[in-house]
Design an enzyme around this catalytic site. Structure first.
Site, mmCIF file in Angstrom:
data_model
loop_
_atom_site.group_PDB
_atom_site.id
_atom_site.type_symbol
_atom_site.label_atom_id
_atom_site.label_comp_id
_atom_site.label_asym_id
_atom_site.label_seq_id
_atom_site.Cartn_x
_atom_site.Cartn_y
_atom_site.Cartn_z
ATOM 1 N N ASP A 1 -11.174 27.508 -66.953
ATOM 2 C CA ASP A 1 -9.851 27.371 -67.550
ATOM 3 C C ASP A 1 -9.719 28.520 -68.556
ATOM 4 O OD1 ASP A 1 -7.596 26.836 -69.056
ATOM 5 O OD2 ASP A 1 -7.875 24.660 -69.030
ATOM 6 N N PHE B 1 -7.022 21.430 -74.519
ATOM 7 C CA PHE B 1 -5.645 20.997 -74.277
ATOM 8 C C PHE B 1 -5.661 20.099 -73.040
ATOM 9 C CE2 PHE B 1 -1.378 21.615 -72.383
ATOM 10 C CZ PHE B 1 -0.655 21.008 -73.389
ATOM 11 N N HIS C 1 -6.600 30.562 -72.408
ATOM 12 C CA HIS C 1 -6.602 31.238 -73.721
ATOM 13 C C HIS C 1 -7.243 32.620 -73.648
ATOM 14 C CE1 HIS C 1 -7.098 26.965 -75.754
ATOM 15 N NE2 HIS C 1 -6.012 27.058 -75.016
ATOM 16 N N LYS D 1 1.205 31.576 -75.467
ATOM 17 C CA LYS D 1 -0.026 32.206 -74.983
ATOM 18 C C LYS D 1 -0.018 33.720 -75.236
ATOM 19 C CE LYS D 1 -2.044 28.412 -73.849
ATOM 20 N NZ LYS D 1 -1.633 27.411 -72.896
ATOM 21 N N GLN E 1 2.507 30.407 -70.862
ATOM 22 C CA GLN E 1 3.451 29.596 -71.631
ATOM 23 C C GLN E 1 3.802 30.364 -72.914
ATOM 24 O OE1 GLN E 1 2.020 28.000 -74.537
ATOM 25 N NE2 GLN E 1 3.971 27.128 -75.181
ATOM 26 N N ARG F 1 3.252 27.046 -46.453
ATOM 27 C CA ARG F 1 3.740 28.102 -45.551
ATOM 28 C C ARG F 1 2.955 29.395 -45.733
ATOM 29 N NH1 ARG F 1 10.216 28.650 -45.791
ATOM 30 N NH2 ARG F 1 9.935 29.488 -43.704
ATOM 31 N N TYR G 1 8.928 27.786 -40.270
ATOM 32 C CA TYR G 1 8.664 26.491 -40.909
ATOM 33 C C TYR G 1 7.333 25.897 -40.499
ATOM 34 C CZ TYR G 1 13.355 27.120 -42.499
ATOM 35 O OH TYR G 1 14.459 27.658 -43.087
ATOM 36 N N ARG H 1 5.632 28.616 -56.821
ATOM 37 C CA ARG H 1 5.921 30.058 -56.825
ATOM 38 C C ARG H 1 6.524 30.530 -58.147
ATOM 39 N NH1 ARG H 1 8.081 28.442 -51.685
ATOM 40 N NH2 ARG H 1 10.110 28.467 -52.706
HETATM 41 C C1 LIG Z 1 -1.815 26.066 -72.189
HETATM 42 C C2 LIG Z 1 -3.024 25.476 -71.530
HETATM 43 C C3 LIG Z 1 -3.026 25.025 -70.198
HETATM 44 C C4 LIG Z 1 -1.783 24.815 -69.399
HETATM 45 O O1 LIG Z 1 -0.917 25.839 -69.318
HETATM 46 P P1 LIG Z 1 0.666 25.577 -69.113
HETATM 47 O O2 LIG Z 1 1.119 26.931 -68.668
HETATM 48 O O3 LIG Z 1 1.224 25.180 -70.449
HETATM 49 O O4 LIG Z 1 0.846 24.542 -68.077
HETATM 50 C C5 LIG Z 1 -4.227 24.658 -69.625
HETATM 51 N N1 LIG Z 1 -5.360 24.669 -70.326
HETATM 52 C C6 LIG Z 1 -5.395 25.048 -71.607
HETATM 53 C C7 LIG Z 1 -6.722 25.059 -72.308
HETATM 54 C C8 LIG Z 1 -4.234 25.441 -72.263
HETATM 55 O O5 LIG Z 1 -4.259 25.761 -73.561
#
Ligand SMILES: *Cc1c(COP(=O)(O)O)cnc(C)c1O
Length: 403
Positions: free
Chosen positions: A165, A94, A168, A194, A191, A223, A230, A240
């Protein structure tokens, strides 16, 4: 048999299990978060509790953030990526994996993936390494943990940092090791589609608790935790997570293991049924990948069996049959986003295509089904396989339109 696309009867007349899954537990969690009267993490306790619970489940300290793309951007900021630094990413992923590198000022350098697991191929790394290679970002495609042993050894040899990453890969395990047991940064996404979700959300898992204060400051406009004066230590953004998202995610985490077991069992059934259909090759599995949570049920069409098949038509026909099917990600370098780099640090698209034959194949001939098909029954899986066989038999003769 007439395709549903052409007015025939669809294989599926009722839907698969819904996603996201939710019940009173999410409702109660949301009310609890609202009733705190403090809706950001600095005033409430849901985000902090979620970080502890998610971290304990994955074997590492965790900082919750706004989404998975931001988790990748923040991780690269923590690594001190400098303008022009190169980051190796899988060509098949992705787009966030490579866009995050661009946004952090780096140059994403695509490398090809393994034809069986669809994860970054350790054998493809030497060809893309240069003096500027700083980071490599293996993606655990669909939840299959990449070969972190080989990728880690290569990275150590060349002074490159590994950043997983894991968007998934909630709950995934490779040879007894959870995502956090590998001792690297890892980015998760929550997301809507997911494996755990609050609509949006993300998490950055850290190699050690020493880095937590720095990561916290960098996800909060620089911060430090507890700052009232600040003090802004770095020109960082605001990533956040809200208290509402964390409250929902705490419930979703509680369902993850049972749902993963269910998807593993259903995938065994579905993959076996798909393998019976000529020319359909499901995602394979490295035996070291012990827990595969199956974010997507993936397969590709064999070019020998289906030389001219129109994959996009296959997916459209499956959707008409009532199957939640999608086309695969295109290789990252086939997007306008990535084209912004051409002519600078990267070879042109034709050369990239030649160097990444597996990603080209998966992008053109691959498809995936939403993981909710794996939350159903074996009978649901039989329907999926029946629909795939029906569609392929019907479209086999229809050639891909010239583009
Ligand atoms: C969904 C996804 C992301 C990004 O996640 P978001 O929460 O949608 O920004 C990053 N890497 C991979 C492989 C993804 O499938």
């Amino acid at each position: 048999m007439v395709l549903a696309l052409d007015g025939g009867t669809p294989v599926r007349r009722h839907d698969f299990p819904a996603w996201p899954h939710h019940d009173d537990a999410e409702r109660e969690a949301l009310v609890r978060a609202v009733d705190q009267g403090q809706w950001w993490r600095v005033g409430g306790s849901e985000v902090t509790s979620f970080e502890a619970e998610f971290g304990a489940h994955h074997g590492g300290p965790v900082l919750a953030v706004t989404n998975g793309t931001h988790a990748l951007e923040l991780g690269l900021e923590i690594l001190g990526l400098q303008p022009g630094d190169e980051v190796v990413v899988p060509a098949f992923t992705f787009i966030s994996t490579s866009i995050a590198v661009q946004r952090a000022g780096g140059v994403p350098v695509p490398a090809d993936v393994d034809p069986v697991t669809y994860c970054l191929d350790p054998a493809a790394l030497d060809a893309v390494r240069t003096e500027r290679t700083r980071v490599v970002v293996p993606v655990h495609m669909a939840g299959h943990v990449a070969d972190l042993d080989a990728i880690g050894a290569w990275a150590d040899r060349h002074g490159v940092t590994v950043f997983q990453d894991a968007a998934h890969a909630h709950g995934a395990v490779r040879s007894g090791r959870r995502i956090g047991d590998f001792g690297t940064l890892a980015a998760f996404s929550f997301q809507n589609g997911k494996l755990m979700t609050a609509g949006e959300g993300g998490a950055l898992l850290l190699p050690s608790a020493d880095g937590f204060d720095d990561a916290f400051a960098r996800h909060s406009c620089g911060r430090p935790l507890g700052d009232l004066d600040y003090e802004h230590r770095s020109p960082s953004s605001n990533y956040r997570m809200t208290e509402f998202a964390a409250a929902v995610l705490r419930v979703q985490l509680g369902r993850l293991t049972a749902q993963t077991e269910r998807r593993e069992a259903r995938w065994t059934t579905l993959a076996a049924a798909l393998r019976e259909i000529p020319g359909v090759i499901p995602q394979g599995r490295d035996p070291e990948c012990e827990v595969h949570p199956h974010y997507m049920a993936m397969a590709a069409l064999d070019p020998e069996a289906h030389p001219d098949v129109d994959r996009d038509l296959v997916v459209r026909a499956l959707v008409a049959e009532g199957i939640p099917a999608f086309v695969n990600y295109p290789p990252v370098y086939r997007t306008a986003a990535h084209a912004a780099l051409l002519g600078k640090a990267l070879p042109d698209a034709a050369e990239l295509a030649e160097r990444n034959p597996v990603s080209e194949h998966l992008g053109a001939r691959g498809l995936w089904l939403h993981h909710r098909v794996l939350l159903g029954t074996d009978a649901d899986c039989a329907d999926v396989a029946e629909a795939v066989a029906k569609v392929l038999a019907a479209v086999a003769g229809k050639r891909r339109p010239a583009r």
